[in-house]
Design a protein around this motif. Structure first.
Motif, PDB file in Angstrom:
ATOM      1  N   SER A   1       0.872  -1.181   0.000  1.00  0.00           N
ATOM      2  CA  SER A   1       0.000   0.000   0.000  1.00  0.00           C
ATOM      3  C   SER A   1       0.901   1.221   0.000  1.00  0.00           C
ATOM      4  N   TYR A   2       0.270   2.373  -0.032  1.00  0.00           N
ATOM      5  CA  TYR A   2       1.031   3.591   0.153  1.00  0.00           C
ATOM      6  C   TYR A   2       1.631   3.545   1.559  1.00  0.00           C
ATOM      7  N   LYS A   3       2.839   4.050   1.707  1.00  0.00           N
ATOM      8  CA  LYS A   3       3.582   3.896   2.966  1.00  0.00           C
ATOM      9  C   LYS A   3       2.868   4.486   4.177  1.00  0.00           C
ATOM     10  N   SER A   4       2.043   5.509   4.000  1.00  0.00           N
ATOM     11  CA  SER A   4       1.394   6.137   5.156  1.00  0.00           C
ATOM     12  C   SER A   4       0.324   5.259   5.796  1.00  0.00           C
ATOM     13  N   ILE A   5      -0.130   4.206   5.098  1.00  0.00           N
ATOM     14  CA  ILE A   5      -1.110   3.308   5.716  1.00  0.00           C
ATOM     15  C   ILE A   5      -0.505   1.930   6.009  1.00  0.00           C
ATOM     16  N   LYS A   6       0.811   1.834   5.931  1.00  0.00           N
ATOM     17  CA  LYS A   6       1.505   0.578   6.231  1.00  0.00           C
ATOM     18  C   LYS A   6       1.093   0.049   7.609  1.00  0.00           C
TER      19      LYS A   6
END
Length: 186
Positions: free
Chosen positions: A130-135
Motif C-alpha cells: 500500500s502507500y507507505k502512510s497506511i503501512k
C-alpha cells in the motif's frame, strides 16, 4: 481460462480519487479489450485529485445500487487519500467490494485503497502492499505488508503508488485471466 478482452471490470470510486490511479487503469484495461464501468455511490460524475489540487471529472456509468458483482469479472479500487476514506464509511460500497472477494473475483487496490480491504476484514494473513502512510494500518489489520511495487495474493492485487501503474494493470490482467480464486475466510 478467461481472456481480459472478454472481461467486464468495475472501477468503484468517489470524489478525491488520485487522477492517474483511475484514468490509467481505465484506459489500459479498455485498450486490452475489457468492458470497464466506473461506478460511484450516487452515479454522479466524480472529481479527481491531481497531485496537489482538484483534477478532472470522470464520467460515471452507474450508481452502486444498480451494480452487481455477479455482472463483473474484477474490481479496481483507485486510491488517493480522500476516495477510499470516503468509501469506507459507505455500507453499500463495502458490501459491493466484499461480494467480489466472496465470489473469488480479482480485486485490485492501489495506494490508500487497501484501507477498503482492511475495512471489510479480508487482509489478515495476506501478502499486501500500500502507500507507505497506511503501512501500519495494514499491519494492524493483519496483512503481511511488504514494500513492493505490486503484490498479488490469490487474486487480491495491491500496489504502492501511481509510479507502479503499468505493473499494477499487468497484474490485474494476469489475475483476471487466471479465473476465479478459491479463498479461505480471513
Amino acid at each position: 481460462m478467461p481472456k481480459v478482452s472478454e472481461a467486464k471490470i468495475a472501477i468503484l470510486s468517489t470524489h478525491g480519487f488520485e487522477q492517474s490511479e483511475l484514468e490509467v487503469p481505465l484506459q489500459k484495461l479498455k485498450d486490452a479489450g475489457a468492458e470497464v464501468h466506473v461506478i460511484s455511490p450516487d452515479g454522479e460524475d466524480i472529481k479527481g485529485w491531481d497531485q496537489k489540487d482538484w483534477g478532472r471529472s470522470v464520467a460515471v456509468d452507474k450508481p452502486i445500487r444498480q451494480a452487481l458483482a455477479s455482472d463483473y469479472d474484477a474490481l479496481v479500487l483507485p486510491g488517493g487519500q480522500m476516495n477510499p476514506d470516503l468509501l469506507r464509511v459507505e455500507e453499500e460500497a463495502l458490501e459491493f467490494i466484499k461480494s467480489f472477494y466472496d465470489g473469488g473475483k480479482t480485486v485490485a487496490a492501489i495506494c490508500h485503497a487497501p484501507w477498503l480491504l482492511a475495512e471489510i476484514g479480508v487482509v489478515e494473513g495476506r501478502k499486501m502492499t500500500s502507500y507507505k502512510s497506511i503501512k501500519t494500518d495494514m499491519i494492524n489489520a493483519g496483512a503481511e505488508w511488504e514494500d513492493s511495487a505490486v503484490v498479488a495474493d490469490n487474486g487480491i492485487v495491491t500496489s504502492r503508488n501511481p509510479g507502479d501503474l503499468d505493473a499494477f494493470v499487468a497484474k490485474i490482467i494476469e489475475e483476471i485471466e487466471e479465473g476465479t480464486h478459491a479463498r479461505e475466510a480471513a
